[in-house]
Design a protein around this motif. Structure first.
Motif, PDB file in Angstrom:
ATOM      1  N   ALA A 205       2.962  28.089  87.013  1.00 31.61           N
ATOM      2  CA  ALA A 205       2.052  27.410  86.082  1.00 31.61           C
ATOM      3  C   ALA A 205       2.825  26.589  85.068  1.00 31.61           C
ATOM      4  CB  ALA A 205       1.177  28.439  85.362  1.00 31.61           C
ATOM      5  N   THR A 207       1.785  24.205  81.198  1.00 24.06           N
ATOM      6  CA  THR A 207       0.765  23.787  80.245  1.00 24.06           C
ATOM      7  C   THR A 207       0.640  22.272  80.261  1.00 24.06           C
ATOM      8  OG1 THR A 207       1.247  25.684  78.812  1.00 24.06           O
ATOM      9  CG2 THR A 207       0.031  23.858  77.836  1.00 24.06           C
ATOM     10  N   GLU A 208      -0.610  21.789  80.371  1.00 22.77           N
ATOM     11  CA  GLU A 208      -0.876  20.356  80.338  1.00 22.77           C
ATOM     12  C   GLU A 208      -1.862  20.052  79.217  1.00 22.77           C
ATOM     13  OE1 GLU A 208      -2.260  19.153  84.169  1.00 22.77           O
ATOM     14  OE2 GLU A 208      -0.255  19.148  85.060  1.00 22.77           O
ATOM     15  N   ASP A 224      -4.736  22.888  79.065  1.00 15.13           N
ATOM     16  CA  ASP A 224      -5.023  23.695  80.253  1.00 15.13           C
ATOM     17  C   ASP A 224      -3.730  24.216  80.861  1.00 15.13           C
ATOM     18  OD1 ASP A 224      -7.783  23.456  80.237  1.00 15.13           O
ATOM     19  OD2 ASP A 224      -7.736  21.576  81.353  1.00 15.13           O
ATOM     20  N   GLN A 225      -3.894  25.254  81.678  1.00 20.49           N
ATOM     21  CA  GLN A 225      -2.787  25.767  82.471  1.00 20.49           C
ATOM     22  C   GLN A 225      -2.944  25.247  83.899  1.00 20.49           C
ATOM     23  OE1 GLN A 225      -0.285  27.520  81.079  1.00 20.49           O
ATOM     24  NE2 GLN A 225      -1.343  27.396  79.113  1.00 20.49           N
ATOM     25  N   ALA A 226      -2.059  24.332  84.298  1.00 19.95           N
ATOM     26  CA  ALA A 226      -2.063  23.839  85.677  1.00 19.95           C
ATOM     27  C   ALA A 226      -1.350  24.871  86.547  1.00 19.95           C
ATOM     28  CB  ALA A 226      -1.360  22.499  85.766  1.00 19.95           C
ATOM     29  N   THR A 227      -2.009  25.335  87.586  1.00 17.25           N
ATOM     30  CA  THR A 227      -1.469  26.426  88.400  1.00 17.25           C
ATOM     31  C   THR A 227      -1.308  26.023  89.857  1.00 17.25           C
ATOM     32  OG1 THR A 227      -3.712  27.304  88.776  1.00 17.25           O
ATOM     33  CG2 THR A 227      -2.475  28.198  86.905  1.00 17.25           C
ATOM     34  N   THR A 238      -4.897  25.427  93.713  1.00 18.30           N
ATOM     35  CA  THR A 238      -4.721  25.154  92.295  1.00 18.30           C
ATOM     36  C   THR A 238      -5.638  26.021  91.439  1.00 18.30           C
ATOM     37  OG1 THR A 238      -6.332  23.347  92.432  1.00 18.30           O
ATOM     38  CG2 THR A 238      -4.006  22.782  92.711  1.00 18.30           C
ATOM     39  N   GLU A 239      -6.455  26.860  92.065  1.00 23.82           N
ATOM     40  CA  GLU A 239      -7.340  27.786  91.354  1.00 23.82           C
ATOM     41  C   GLU A 239      -7.085  29.197  91.862  1.00 23.82           C
ATOM     42  OE1 GLU A 239     -11.360  26.637  91.918  1.00 23.82           O
ATOM     43  OE2 GLU A 239     -11.130  24.689  90.922  1.00 23.82           O
ATOM     44  N   SER A 256      -9.806  22.674  96.022  1.00 30.25           N
ATOM     45  CA  SER A 256      -8.685  23.215  95.244  1.00 30.25           C
ATOM     46  C   SER A 256      -7.525  23.634  96.136  1.00 30.25           C
ATOM     47  CB  SER A 256      -9.161  24.431  94.431  1.00 30.25           C
ATOM     48  OG  SER A 256      -9.416  25.546  95.276  1.00 30.25           O
ATOM     49  N   THR A 303       7.993  17.494  88.027  1.00 29.94           N
ATOM     50  CA  THR A 303       7.179  18.489  87.332  1.00 29.94           C
ATOM     51  C   THR A 303       7.744  19.886  87.529  1.00 29.94           C
ATOM     52  OG1 THR A 303       5.227  17.106  87.713  1.00 29.94           O
ATOM     53  CG2 THR A 303       4.848  19.383  87.024  1.00 29.94           C
ATOM     54  N   TYR A 305       7.354  24.023  87.034  1.00 22.58           N
ATOM     55  CA  TYR A 305       6.403  25.124  86.912  1.00 22.58           C
ATOM     56  C   TYR A 305       7.180  26.426  86.702  1.00 22.58           C
ATOM     57  CZ  TYR A 305       2.985  21.923  89.044  1.00 22.58           C
ATOM     58  OH  TYR A 305       2.162  20.863  89.315  1.00 22.58           O
TER      59      TYR A 305
END
Length: 426
Positions: A205, A207-208, A224-227, A238-239, A256, A303, A305
């Protein structure tokens, strides 16, 4: 508009489409063949009136009003018979949209997407609305697929349809499009990893933050937390699945999910190939990006994570966490809070409240309307396992929610069912 005049106008708006196809409907199999193409008919369409002719298939249904102020509505599904390619696909698709005279085709569509199906065929999607030439409230989805020198078109048209009925009809249309197989060897929407895919497992994850316009004419700050949750099989999402089953999750929450393949294996991979499902129609995007392992996570492209460790079976918390939300602007505001208290003995308490205000006039202030509602207090027992918390209330009802902590060394922030909950006090 209600009564006979509205019915006559709805019938007039649909007459040209209904004349495309006629004759009595035959028995409906689960899989329908149409000019060499195949698709699965969702259960939601099984009780619709079906008509067929050389041009294709037409399904329609009339919806009765659900309340005293409701209006009679209608929905029409058109699956056109495949036709030989008539030139560049984009131009042919535009011609199909403009050929449906009952739907306004000038101006920009509400939604316009282009990409590929999982089988690799070009697909275009447009959404248009909002009024027919007769003044009726209208919505339309157009889909075009190009495959093997042929063109394939589908359309969903709704007239005066109430919102409660419109959502399941749209979702059924999306499922039909996902199942559409224009070529003999096509599989349709089968999100299955290939041999050699996968190899990674775990939740990552980041943070965005961003600013977004809201309905009140203001701007909201979103954090939001992009996962990314990877399964060794080659699926990713992504969920976080509420029940922990990623394969089951990806059969329903298709937009997702996707598949991935590490090039070089987990220990020495330098790149990652992904097939990402972009929307519920099954439009996909294929990408290849650089990949690297970092000290506490992974880096895909530019990116980074961080690794999110799962909670141990039976983990206990102590404290109260709160999720607050709100939007405001010149025309009004809405806001609220939800709290969740978790005790070391395995008990929980949950409550929430929402308030709103709306101003009728921006210049002179107008009339202000305000309201407030409170969610009944709920209590019971909770159980934690991995990335999941299950709440069982006093009546025996259960609810399973996704759960993780962005900071592995602290529980000050918990992400519960995709929402940020901050711990109150110390």
């Amino acid at each position: 508009m209600t009564g006979a005049p509205a019915r006559r106008r709805a019938a007039s708006a649909c007459a040209a489409l209904a004349l495309l196809l006629a004759t009595a409907p035959p028995a409906r199999p689960a899989e329908i063949a149409l000019g060499g193409a195949r698709f699965d008919l969702p259960a939601a369409f099984e009780d619709w009136t079906r008509r067929e002719a050389n041009d294709g298939l037409l399904f329609q249904r009339v919806y009765e009003p659900t309340g005293p102020r409701g209006r009679k509505g209608m929905a029409i599904l058109l699956v056109a018979k495949p036709r030989p390619a008539s030139g560049p696909f984009d131009a042919a698709f535009t011609g199909f949209v403009r050929g449906i005279k009952q739907v306004p085709s000038e101006g920009k569509p509400l939604t316009a997407k282009a990409g590929e199906t999982l089988d690799g065929h070009p697909i275009r999607i447009e959404q248009r609305c909002c009024r027919s030439s007769d003044g009726l409230r209208m919505g339309a989805w157009f889909v075009g697929i190009a495959a093997g020198g042929s063109e394939h078109y589908l359309m969903l048209l709704t007239l005066q349809l109430e919102r409660e009925a419109e959502k399941p009809v749209r979702e059924a249309f999306q499922a039909l499009v996902r199942s559409y197989r224009p070529m003999r060897d096509d599989r349709g929407f089968v999100l299955a990893p290939k041999s050699g895919d996968g190899g990674m497992e775990g939740l990552y994850a980041r943070t965005e933050t961003r600013l977004m316009p809201n309905a009140f004419g203001g701007m909201d700050f979103i954090a939001d937390q992009a996962t990314l949750l990877f399964d060794k099989s080659g699926l990713y999402t992504t969920e976080l699945p509420r029940d922990g089953d990623i394969a089951r999750h990806c059969r329903t929450a298709v937009a997702s999910c996707g598949t991935y393949a590490l090039k070089g294996g987990w220990l020495s991979a330098k790149s990652i190939d992904r097939v990402e499902v972009e929307n519920a129609f099954g439009l996909t995007k294929r990408s290849s990006e650089t990949f690297a392992r970092t000290g506490d996570g992974i880096k895909i492209g530019d990116t980074t994570y961080a690794t999110m460790p799962p909670f141990a079976e039976g983990h206990r918390f102590s404290g109260t966490w709160s999720h607050t939300f709100g939007s405001s602007g010149p025309t009004g505001a809405v806001g609220g809070a939800r709290t969740l208290s978790l005790a070391p003995d395995g008990r929980f308490t949950r409550e929430g409240s929402t308030g709103f205000s709306s101003t009728g006039g921006v210049i002179d202030g107008g009339t202000t309307v305000a309201g407030h509602s409170r969610r009944p207090v709920q209590s019971g027992r909770y159980a934690v396992s991995g990335f999941r918390i299950t709440l069982t209330d006093e009546a025996g009802g259960t609810e399973s929610l996704s759960l993780f902590a962005p900071d592995r060394d602290s529980d000050k922030l918990l992400v519960i069912d995709g929402a940020n909950y901050l711990k109150q006090g110390r």
